[in-house]
Design a protein around this motif. Structure first.
Motif, PDB file in Angstrom:
ATOM      1  N   GLU A  45       0.844  -1.199   0.000  1.00 12.92           N
ATOM      2  CA  GLU A  45       0.000   0.000   0.000  1.00 12.92           C
ATOM      3  C   GLU A  45       0.875   1.242   0.000  1.00 12.92           C
ATOM      4  O   GLU A  45       1.725   1.427   0.878  1.00 12.92           O
ATOM      5  N   THR A  46       0.667   2.094  -0.995  1.00  9.71           N
ATOM      6  CA  THR A  46       1.449   3.329  -1.098  1.00  9.71           C
ATOM      7  C   THR A  46       0.600   4.583  -0.981  1.00  9.71           C
ATOM      8  O   THR A  46       1.146   5.689  -0.910  1.00  9.71           O
ATOM      9  N   GLU A  47      -0.736   4.421  -0.939  1.00 10.21           N
ATOM     10  CA  GLU A  47      -1.612   5.581  -0.831  1.00 10.21           C
ATOM     11  C   GLU A  47      -1.687   6.045   0.629  1.00 10.21           C
ATOM     12  O   GLU A  47      -1.539   5.245   1.559  1.00 10.21           O
ATOM     13  N   PRO A  48      -1.940   7.343   0.849  1.00 11.78           N
ATOM     14  CA  PRO A  48      -2.064   7.824   2.233  1.00 11.78           C
ATOM     15  C   PRO A  48      -3.296   7.247   2.912  1.00 11.78           C
ATOM     16  O   PRO A  48      -4.314   6.964   2.271  1.00 11.78           O
ATOM     17  N   ALA A  49      -3.224   7.078   4.223  1.00 12.11           N
ATOM     18  CA  ALA A  49      -4.350   6.569   5.001  1.00 12.11           C
ATOM     19  C   ALA A  49      -5.450   7.618   5.093  1.00 12.11           C
ATOM     20  O   ALA A  49      -5.214   8.821   4.970  1.00 12.11           O
ATOM     21  N   GLU A  50      -6.676   7.154   5.323  1.00 13.52           N
ATOM     22  CA  GLU A  50      -7.814   8.054   5.497  1.00 13.52           C
ATOM     23  C   GLU A  50      -7.820   8.684   6.885  1.00 13.52           C
ATOM     24  O   GLU A  50      -8.468   9.701   7.105  1.00 13.52           O
ATOM     25  N   SER A 279     -12.906 -11.829   7.625  1.00 18.98           N
ATOM     26  CA  SER A 279     -12.623 -10.467   7.162  1.00 18.98           C
ATOM     27  C   SER A 279     -13.925  -9.701   7.081  1.00 18.98           C
ATOM     28  O   SER A 279     -14.992 -10.285   6.852  1.00 18.98           O
ATOM     29  N   GLU A 280     -13.833  -8.377   7.278  1.00 17.03           N
ATOM     30  CA  GLU A 280     -15.045  -7.573   7.190  1.00 17.03           C
ATOM     31  C   GLU A 280     -14.740  -6.184   6.657  1.00 17.03           C
ATOM     32  O   GLU A 280     -13.637  -5.658   6.829  1.00 17.03           O
ATOM     33  N   HIS A 281     -15.740  -5.625   6.021  1.00 14.90           N
ATOM     34  CA  HIS A 281     -15.645  -4.283   5.464  1.00 14.90           C
ATOM     35  C   HIS A 281     -15.702  -3.252   6.591  1.00 14.90           C
ATOM     36  O   HIS A 281     -16.614  -3.266   7.411  1.00 14.90           O
ATOM     37  N   GLY A 282     -14.742  -2.341   6.602  1.00 13.36           N
ATOM     38  CA  GLY A 282     -14.825  -1.189   7.473  1.00 13.36           C
ATOM     39  C   GLY A 282     -15.586  -0.074   6.780  1.00 13.36           C
ATOM     40  O   GLY A 282     -16.081  -0.241   5.659  1.00 13.36           O
ATOM     41  N   PRO A 283     -15.694   1.093   7.421  1.00 15.37           N
ATOM     42  CA  PRO A 283     -16.344   2.225   6.767  1.00 15.37           C
ATOM     43  C   PRO A 283     -15.341   2.895   5.805  1.00 15.37           C
ATOM     44  O   PRO A 283     -14.926   2.276   4.825  1.00 15.37           O
ATOM     45  N   ARG A 284     -14.916   4.093   6.080  1.00 12.83           N
ATOM     46  CA  ARG A 284     -13.885   4.762   5.289  1.00 12.83           C
ATOM     47  C   ARG A 284     -12.560   4.524   6.015  1.00 12.83           C
ATOM     48  O   ARG A 284     -12.204   5.210   6.954  1.00 12.83           O
ATOM     49  N   GLY A 285     -11.842   3.496   5.594  1.00 14.84           N
ATOM     50  CA  GLY A 285     -10.702   2.990   6.344  1.00 14.84           C
ATOM     51  C   GLY A 285     -11.171   1.926   7.315  1.00 14.84           C
ATOM     52  O   GLY A 285     -12.354   1.815   7.642  1.00 14.84           O
ATOM     53  N   GLY A 286     -10.224   1.090   7.781  1.00 20.03           N
ATOM     54  CA  GLY A 286     -10.559   0.158   8.830  1.00 20.03           C
ATOM     55  C   GLY A 286     -11.136  -1.174   8.400  1.00 20.03           C
ATOM     56  O   GLY A 286     -11.797  -1.838   9.211  1.00 20.03           O
ATOM     57  N   ASP A 287     -10.911  -1.614   7.148  1.00 20.97           N
ATOM     58  CA  ASP A 287     -11.223  -3.009   6.813  1.00 20.97           C
ATOM     59  C   ASP A 287     -10.410  -3.911   7.736  1.00 20.97           C
ATOM     60  O   ASP A 287      -9.247  -3.632   8.033  1.00 20.97           O
ATOM     61  N   GLU A 288     -11.002  -5.048   8.153  1.00 23.28           N
ATOM     62  CA  GLU A 288     -10.371  -5.863   9.189  1.00 23.28           C
ATOM     63  C   GLU A 288     -10.186  -7.321   8.779  1.00 23.28           C
ATOM     64  O   GLU A 288     -10.999  -7.888   8.044  1.00 23.28           O
ATOM     65  N   LEU A 289      -9.119  -7.916   9.338  1.00 28.19           N
ATOM     66  CA  LEU A 289      -8.933  -9.361   9.369  1.00 28.19           C
ATOM     67  C   LEU A 289      -8.912  -9.767  10.832  1.00 28.19           C
ATOM     68  O   LEU A 289      -8.128  -9.221  11.625  1.00 28.19           O
ATOM     69  N   ILE A 303     -15.338   0.533  18.714  1.00 22.59           N
ATOM     70  CA  ILE A 303     -13.949   0.798  18.308  1.00 22.59           C
ATOM     71  C   ILE A 303     -13.804   0.490  16.824  1.00 22.59           C
ATOM     72  O   ILE A 303     -14.414  -0.447  16.308  1.00 22.59           O
ATOM     73  N   THR A 304     -13.020   1.281  16.133  1.00 25.46           N
ATOM     74  CA  THR A 304     -12.804   1.094  14.703  1.00 25.46           C
ATOM     75  C   THR A 304     -11.599   1.900  14.258  1.00 25.46           C
ATOM     76  O   THR A 304     -11.281   2.942  14.850  1.00 25.46           O
ATOM     77  N   TYR A 305     -10.952   1.425  13.208  1.00 27.90           N
ATOM     78  CA  TYR A 305      -9.849   2.167  12.597  1.00 27.90           C
ATOM     79  C   TYR A 305     -10.316   2.963  11.380  1.00 27.90           C
ATOM     80  O   TYR A 305      -9.493   3.422  10.581  1.00 27.90           O
ATOM     81  N   GLY A 306     -11.637   3.130  11.250  1.00 29.78           N
ATOM     82  CA  GLY A 306     -12.178   3.896  10.142  1.00 29.78           C
ATOM     83  C   GLY A 306     -12.975   5.095  10.602  1.00 29.78           C
ATOM     84  O   GLY A 306     -13.175   5.322  11.803  1.00 29.78           O
ATOM     85  N   TRP A 331      -6.737  -2.554   6.981  1.00 29.39           N
ATOM     86  CA  TRP A 331      -6.349  -1.808   5.786  1.00 29.39           C
ATOM     87  C   TRP A 331      -6.921  -0.399   5.852  1.00 29.39           C
ATOM     88  O   TRP A 331      -8.103  -0.214   6.128  1.00 29.39           O
ATOM     89  N   ASP A 332      -6.091   0.579   5.582  1.00 30.75           N
ATOM     90  CA  ASP A 332      -6.504   1.978   5.492  1.00 30.75           C
ATOM     91  C   ASP A 332      -5.555   2.663   4.502  1.00 30.75           C
ATOM     92  O   ASP A 332      -4.378   2.814   4.821  1.00 30.75           O
ATOM     93  N   PRO A 333      -6.062   3.035   3.301  1.00 30.32           N
ATOM     94  CA  PRO A 333      -7.446   3.018   2.829  1.00 30.32           C
ATOM     95  C   PRO A 333      -7.975   1.595   2.608  1.00 30.32           C
ATOM     96  O   PRO A 333      -7.209   0.639   2.586  1.00 30.32           O
ATOM     97  N   VAL A 334      -9.280   1.519   2.407  1.00 26.21           N
ATOM     98  CA  VAL A 334      -9.928   0.217   2.325  1.00 26.21           C
ATOM     99  C   VAL A 334      -9.560  -0.501   1.029  1.00 26.21           C
ATOM    100  O   VAL A 334      -9.224   0.111   0.017  1.00 26.21           O
TER     101      VAL A 334
END
Length: 413
Positions: A45-50, A279-289, A303-306, A331-334
């Motif tokens: 991942e090279t894009e900036p985090a949300e 695995s689950e979808h996060g909101p804007r950022g914060g997809d999880e394993l 609690i969330t990383y998104g 993952w952030d970004p998702v």
């Protein structure tokens, strides 16, 4: 004495360093390292985090990049599927595939596709609903039973439902269909159904349910009297599985296995340990394993990383809380992780026990190297195909088979 190549020694050293950095310990298992020959690079991942949230531990996100070496080949063997959603292998090496609109099909590794298989109950295919994940009975060769998840219309909205039926001998229809479970309450929305289903080592079904996305239903992921935002564990007849956790509350639904999930679209059983991974979808950022433990709370939406799609924080904008589990990886970004599988075949030894996750918005297949339940390496496969990968399964021939929203079936070998 066996001679170890300079490359293998370098790989062992690099993995040892990665384990120390990623896990914060001074040792790491090196089983099958010679076969893996892992060379580490910068994160994929090279894009900036949300967000500017800090991970709970080093290596929880943006693990070192790895590259499959020797490489693999990938071919799109079918391009005419209609919004395929779930895929699983049959004992004879063919593949059973669900299509979101309500169709079930069988595909061969040579790219042949069956006509539509009839007999399934109607689905509510609006939004993210439809015919979703599936699995076959461990005794399929004898009983021909299949199980699937679908969105079912109900009074007051729709639910994530589980059905089972017998695939006819001529494979034209599913017979003796029974809906064995419904995740309640119903809700008038078309998002976040979850929808994966697998058998655990004890012969019980693990089913993922979403919290249906709405701000109204979101808190139900923490409510043990609701089936929304959960992993449930049920018997083949839909009754609660023996040995399920109690959650310490009298009103807890007996089928619940874990709570605090957002939209879990990935489930897999580790081929060696039998552990459940999700695995689950996060909101804007914060997809999880997540590495699933019975009775555990995985935190959503407390609690969330998104963050919200609007950019607003979620709740108290916290990422850690006592009594709530941390994701193994996020993952952030998702990348929008969907179906997933562990690789257990000998055809590509470097992939043994690696986790492969279909990525929708990321438009690739994620390969994760996992040691001691921590991610120590990440690779992106088929990133140049511009496809939304929906699910991935291992075939009897040792190939990985992946389906995409655009209708392709890939053979990766």
């Amino acid at each position: 004495m066996k001679t170890i190549s300079r490359f293998a020694l370098k790989s062992i050293l690099l993995l040892s360093i990665a384990c120390s950095l990623s896990l914060g310990v001074h040792s790491c298992k090196t089983d099958n390292i010679i076969a893996d020959t892992i060379a580490l690079g910068p994160p994929v991942e090279t894009e900036p985090a949300e967000t500017n949230y800090e991970p709970a531990f080093v290596g929880q996100t943006r693990a070192p990049g790895v590259t499959s070496s020797p490489g693999y080949t990938a071919t799109a063997i079918i391009s005419s599927l209609q919004n395929p959603w779930g895929i699983t292998g049959l004992p004879d090496g063919r593949l059973l595939i669900t299509e979101k609109g309500g169709t079930l099909r069988i595909a061969t590794s040579a790219g042949e596709l069956s006509p539509a298989i009839i007999g399934l109950p109607s689905v509510d295919a609006a939004g993210q609903g439809g015919l979703l994940g599936l699995c076959i009975d461990p005794d399929f060769s004898a009983n021909r039973l299949i199980y699937w998840v679908f969105s079912e219309s109900q009074a007051g909205g729709s639910v994530t439902a589980v059905a089972k039926g017998v695939l006819s001998l001529d494979e034209s229809k599913v017979e003796n269909v029974t809906v064995i479970y419904r995740a309640t309450p119903a809700f008038a929305g078309s998002l976040h159904y979850g929808g994966r289903i697998v058998f655990d080592r004890s012969g019980f079904l693990i089913v993922s349910t979403g919290e249906r996305s709405s701000l109204v239903t979101r808190p139900q992921a923490q409510d043990v009297s609701s089936s929304l935002g959960k992993l449930v564990r049920i018997a083949k007849d839909g009754s609660p599985a023996v040995g399920n956790p109690s959650f310490g509350q009298g009103n807890a639904k007996p089928e619940l296995y874990s709570i605090g999930h957002r939209n879990p679209q990935g489930l897999a059983i580790h081929p060696t340990t039998g552990d459940i991974w999700q695995s689950e979808h996060g909101p804007r950022g914060g997809d999880e394993l997540n590495h699933i433990t019975a009775g555990a709370n995985y935190g959503w939406p407390t609690i969330t990383y998104g963050i919200e799609y609007s950019g607003q924080s979620i709740g108290d904008a916290i990422q850690q809380k006592d009594g709530m589990e941390q994701p193994v990886y996020y993952w952030d970004p998702v990348v929008s992780p969907s179906g997933m599988t562990f690789y257990s075949h000998n055809h590509l030894p470097q992939w043994r026990n690696n986790l492969f996750i279909a990525s929708l918005s990321g438009q690739h297949i994620i390969r994760l190297v996992i040691r001691d339940n921590k991610v120590v390496g990440e690779e992106r496969l088929l990133a140049g195909e511009n496809q939304r990968f929906r699910d991935v399964a291992q075939g009897k021939d040792g190939a990985l088979y992946a389906i995409t929203d655009q209708g392709r079936l890939y053979r990766i070998y």
